[in-house]
Structures are given as C-alpha cells and as structure tokens.
Design an enzyme around this catalytic site. Structure first.
Site, PDB file in Angstrom:
ATOM      1  N   ARG A  62      -0.119 122.631  61.124  1.00  0.00           N
ATOM      2  CA  ARG A  62      -0.730 122.873  59.822  1.00  0.00           C
ATOM      3  C   ARG A  62       0.110 123.885  59.047  1.00  0.00           C
ATOM      4  NH1 ARG A  62      -3.957 120.344  56.278  1.00  0.00           N
ATOM      5  NH2 ARG A  62      -5.747 121.551  55.611  1.00  0.00           N
ATOM      6  N   THR A  91      -2.455 110.618  52.627  1.00  0.00           N
ATOM      7  CA  THR A  91      -2.207 111.200  53.947  1.00  0.00           C
ATOM      8  C   THR A  91      -1.877 110.004  54.796  1.00  0.00           C
ATOM      9  OG1 THR A  91      -3.719 113.055  53.655  1.00  0.00           O
ATOM     10  CG2 THR A  91      -3.454 112.321  55.910  1.00  0.00           C
ATOM     11  N   THR A 104       0.119 114.958  56.542  1.00  0.00           N
ATOM     12  CA  THR A 104      -0.181 114.951  55.113  1.00  0.00           C
ATOM     13  C   THR A 104       0.657 115.945  54.326  1.00  0.00           C
ATOM     14  OG1 THR A 104      -2.020 114.967  53.536  1.00  0.00           O
ATOM     15  CG2 THR A 104      -2.014 116.723  55.158  1.00  0.00           C
ATOM     16  N   SER A 153      -9.498 118.233  57.550  1.00  0.00           N
ATOM     17  CA  SER A 153     -10.444 117.229  58.063  1.00  0.00           C
ATOM     18  C   SER A 153      -9.741 116.231  58.976  1.00  0.00           C
ATOM     19  CB  SER A 153     -11.050 116.444  56.900  1.00  0.00           C
ATOM     20  OG  SER A 153     -11.698 117.311  56.015  1.00  0.00           O
ATOM     21  N   GLY A 165      -7.850 110.279  54.216  1.00  0.00           N
ATOM     22  CA  GLY A 165      -9.056 110.179  53.373  1.00  0.00           C
ATOM     23  C   GLY A 165      -9.743 111.503  53.107  1.00  0.00           C
ATOM     24  N   GLY A 166      -9.051 112.619  53.340  1.00  0.00           N
ATOM     25  CA  GLY A 166      -9.660 113.920  53.082  1.00  0.00           C
ATOM     26  C   GLY A 166     -10.931 114.085  53.905  1.00  0.00           C
TER      27      GLY A 166
END
Ligand code: DON
Length: 573
Positions: A104, A377, A395, A449, A468-469
C-alpha cells in the site's frame, strides 16, 4: 522499431494469445493429472499471456504474478501501475506459508492538514484526487522486487521482460482503453505529461498502438537494480521534482524509506470453508470475516432471494459501520482486529439484525452528504502446477490516478490520498466515511477495500478478487456465499452473478441496472430498504479454481470486462 514493425509485433502478440487460448481451452476439457495444472485470470489478455510465458520459462506462480502485474501496469495504465500499490496474497506450496504482502502507498512525511483544508477548514476541492497533494508514495515497484526476490525462481530481468517489450514496442489499445480514455480525455489533456496516453492529444481509437518508451526504461531499471532502480537515483529524483512542482511535499527520504510489509493474513472459517484474505490496512478482509461471521448464524438461500439478500445487506451495513469507526493503518492506530473478527463479536453484532426489517444506518451512528464515484483497479488470480497461489489486487485508485507522469519516467502516479478520511463528515470518492483511525498522518497507509482472497473447502481452492472501490467487499462476499452454497463449482456464474451493495452510509442498497426483478425490489422495499439502481454494472472479478479431486485448474474473468473471458489455463510447462 518502425511503425509497421510495431504493428506486426502487436498483431503477433494478439495472435499468440488467440492460439494459446484455443490450445489451452482444449486442455481444460481433459481431466488433468493432479498438480499438473496452472491457471491465470487477469483483466487483460496480454497480461495473462505475459504470466503464461514466464511459467513456460520455468517460473512459478510468484514470478507469473510479477509478470502479470507489470504487464497490467503497461496495458491498463488507468487501473494500476508502478505509480500505485496493492496487496498480494501468497500461498507457498512447499511449506504452506501464507502471507499478505502489503504494498500500500504511504503518505509523504511532510503531509499536513493544510494540504487538504483551506483557511476556513473547508476541504480543498480535488486536493486528494488530483495533482501533487493526491499522490502517495508508490508501493508496487517494491512489491514486484520483493515477491520476485523472496518467492520467485526467476530474476526480475526475466519476469519483467514481457512488460518491458509491451511498453517499448507498444500494443494495440482495446475498446475498453479507448472508452476510458475518452471518458477522461480532458483530464488527460490537462494533466502533467499525461498526453502519453492520448493519440495526438485526443483519446485514441481501438487499435491505436500505444508505446511507452519512458516506462520501458523505468521497468528496465527496476529489473536491473531491484527496488533501488525506482526508489533511488534518476527515477526517484524525477518523481520528487515533478510531484513537488505540482503542489506535493515528497522527499527523497520518503521514496528511499518505502518498504512493503509482510502481514499475517486474516483467517477464519465459514460453514466449514477456510478463508484467507488481506490484512489491514485493507479493510476488505476484516469486513469479509465480519459479514460471513454474522451470516453464518442464519439459514441462507441463494443470492437473489430477498430474505437472504436482506440479511446480507444488514451484515454489510454493520461491517462498514465498524470500518468507519475502528479501522486504520495498524502501524499507527490500535485496531482490535481479533475481537472484530471473532465469533463472539459476530454473534453480538448479528444480534440486532431483524430478519423482517432493515435497520436504519443512522440508528447505528452517522450522517450524510454526497459525491460522485469512479471505478478502476485490477485483480489477478494465479495457481501454478506446484500448488503455489497468488491473489493480488492492485490500483492507482481512480481512473488515471492523480494525472501526473513525472518527466522521463512514464510512471503514472496514484491518487490514493483520497482513501484517507479527511474528516468524519467528508466522504471520499467512494462515499466512504471514516473516523480518526483513518485520518491523514505522515508515513501512514490509507485504508483500502481491496480483498484478494483464498477459499478452501472439500471442493478445492478458489482464488479471487475484484476492483470496484468499496464495492469490492460485497462482490467478493456474494461470490463466496454462492461458492460455499453450491455443491458444484460454476466459475463463470460466480464471476458473472448480479450484484448489490450496501456500505452503511449512504443508507441504500445499490443494485446493478436491471440485475434484480421488480418483485425483488418490492420485497426489499417492503423490508424498509431504499433500493437504488446504479447507472452501470461494476467490478471485473478474476477467479481461479483448483479442484481437490484431480488438481485441475480453471479460470474465469468477469463478463463485465467487456464481455471477454480473458484467461488461459494450462498444464505446467
Ligand atoms: O484501495 C481501495 O480501496 C481503492 N483505492 C480501490 C480503488 C478501486 O477499486 C477503483 N475501482 N474500481
């Protein structure tokens, strides 16, 4: 390379894919010997072919994941890339070791509230979605190096080679690319060096050969020098310079200090199936454990039966409420994960679910405003013939990220700063709201997410995930509910199932257009739900299934990814 040569190369690649797909689909009909099957599902045929070629050169699933992720960075530049990050969930067959590799992005050390709020305390428009203040320090290059060096068999020079040639020689953009570039045409025209994604300043038509020579050179540096090829030296310098010129506050130390973190995955069982999924700072794994923990207490039918769907929505509502209240980067805030995913807690949280009536979200806690969403993403699922597995969701956040390509690097930077919660009353692009646990702090990772997941039961192993968030969580949840319920696996059905979503706030059930009948909608409304059809379907799920019975592998891609199942299945070379 001359234009005509590049075209021939691109056509050659496409033909190679078609041939491979045909041969491989032929194989999939045979009953393969146990442990002799490999499968890859990704969002683009050229990325899947890159993974396949690396398996053929003796690589394992981890090498293939590196090749696929790097190729996706080239062929789907709007979704993921070296300027972004993600989560790799790995399973190593030799010793059963499983890990969630957290790649991340991190907030730069110099970040402060002044970058997102004006003098009156109002959020500055687009501060977290566009330009230098939107971009967080990328994690993907470090992850590619880490996964290859620690888990792969091949050097990065081999696993990154397909991505390098796709970037250098070019590839014909598909309809999806053309559509997304058109949608973001003015964004790309006004970004920093983002005209590299356009054809003579305009969104290209399908078939246009997109070359990214600067990106090829950056990938080559990464291949030659490992993570230092990106986080130090000329690439790092260009990143810092361009981001700061665009209002950001990056430093050389931010880049040099970036590290992936190996985290213990979230693990739990649901009706006898063992589930392994991403750890914080992805909120997806915790949400999956919570929703399935609550739902295990009820008798469920298939998705599409309102009594069942009502319960699923109530479980999602509660899990997203907890996300907003408690979740953040575990290196910065204490998060009671063990308690949140425990059976006792699921029992308590499910205790006030009324099987006849919707709970109002504001009765659980919070308030409301509105904002627009965007989707992109990518996800890849891989199994090799040795039994290694990878599920990775990657993403740069919203389509084409922050709209910055630092000069000479070809690297499109993310706008992941938008995944932090500016303030509890300010929702992000996915309309997610959150509390202090996810507020912006120097060097912190924003909540995500992304939910790369393995499900293991008597039938076999399912490897899945999706973009898709916030809707990633409900997509993966619905697919798991269906997988566990059905005695036989129908992978194509799993990735194609109609979808609904609830995220506690806004308090409504979103459904894909035309996905559910009038009767279904009336039955949900009668229970007190506000049902709102979205303008379009969402997600692009990629799934691989490996049967316990004979080790045969299958792969399926979401039909929403332009209606083409882009996958290859093969015996291990
Ligand atoms: O980490 C997250 O949750 C988001 N940045 C993911 C963005 C995304 O899935 C965009 N999608 N379609």
């Amino acid at each position: 390379m001359r234009r005509s040569d590049a075209k021939r190369f691109a056509v050659g690649l496409r033909n190679a894919f078609v041939v491979l797909a045909v041969v491989v689909c032929g194989w999939s009909g045979l009953s393969a010997a146990a442990e002799s099957n490999a499968a890859i599902a990704s969002a683009h045929p050229l990325a899947t072919a890159a993974g396949q070629s690396v398996l053929q050169r003796g690589g394992n699933a981890f090498d293939a994941a590196v090749a696929v992720a790097a190729a996706l960075a080239v062929v789907e530049p709007y979704s993921s890339g070296l300027g972004g990050g993600g989560f790799f969930l790995l399973h190593r067959a030799a010793d059963g070791y499983q890990v969630s590799v957290d790649a991340r992005e991190t907030a730069p050390a110099g970040v402060s509230d002044a970058h997102s709020f004006d003098g009156e305390g109002r959020p500055i428009a687009a501060a977290t979605t566009r330009g230098g203040t939107a971009a967080a320090i990328p994690g993907l290059p470090a992850a590619l190096a880490h996964v290859a060096e620690r888990y792969g068999k091949l050097p990065l020079t081999v696993s990154l080679a397909p991505a390098v040639s796709l970037a250098r020689e070019g590839f014909p953009v598909d309809l999806r690319y053309a559509r997304i570039a058109k949608l973001r045409e003015s964004f790309l025209q006004s970004g920093i060096n983002t005209n590299v994604f356009l054809a003579h300043g305009k969104a290209p038509e399908a078939g246009f050969v997109l070359r990214q020579t600067a990106l090829a050179a950056t990938l080559e540096r990464l291949a030659r020098f490992g993570a230092a090829g990106f986080y130090e030296g000329p690439v790092a310098q260009a990143l810092v310079q361009t981001v700061n010129k665009a209002g950001g506050v990056w430093s050389a130390a931010d880049l040099r200090g970036y590290r992936v973190v190996e985290r213990e995955p979230v693990r739990f069982t649901y009706r006898g199936a063992s589930i392994t999924t991403a750890a914080l700072p992805s909120a997806g794994g915790v949400a999956l454990a919570q929703t399935l923990g609550m739902l295990e207490r009820f008798t469920l039918e298939r998705i599409g039966v309102p009594e069942t769907d009502h319960l699923v929505v109530e479980a999602l509502r509660r899990a997203f409420h907890d996300r907003a209240r408690y979740l953040g980067d575990p290196d910065f805030v204490p998060v009671p994960v063990t308690r949140l995913v425990s059976r006792e807690y699921a029992q308590r949280r499910a205790g006030d679910i009324d099987s006849a009536r919707a709970t109002r979200s504001d009765a659980l806690g919070e308030l409301e405003t509105a904002r627009v969403e965007s989707h992109h993403t990518t996800h890849l699922s891989i199994a090799d013939g040795e039994g290694n597995r990878v599920a990775a969701t990657l993403t740069i956040n919203l389509l084409f990220g922050a709209g910055i390509v630092p000069a000479g690097t070809g690297v499109l930077l993310n706008n992941e700063m938008d995944d932090f919660s500016l303030r509890p009353d300010v929702p992000n692009a996915f309309q997610l709201r959150g509390g202090l646990a996810n507020r912006i702090e120097p060097r912190k990772r924003p909540l995500s997410s992304m939910t790369p997941t393995f499900v293991e039961d008597d039938k076999g192993v399912l490897i899945l995930g999706a973009p898709g968030g916030s809707r990633i969580v409900s997509q993966v949840l619905l697919a798991i509910l269906e997988y566990v319920r059905a005695p036989e696996v129908d992978l194509t059905r799993l990735v194609g199932m109609p979808r609904y979503h609830h995220q506690y706030w806004p308090d409504r059930v979103e459904i894909e257009p035309a996905a559910f009948s009038e009767e279904w909608r009336s039955a949900m409304a009668a229970k007190g739900h506000t049902v709102r059809p979205a303008n379009r379907a969402w997600g692009n799920m990629q799934a691989v299934f490996k049967a316990r019975r004979d080790g045969a592998a299958q792969a399926a891609s979401d039909p929403r990814g332009d209606g083409v199942a882009w996958y290859l299945m093969s015996r291990d070379p």
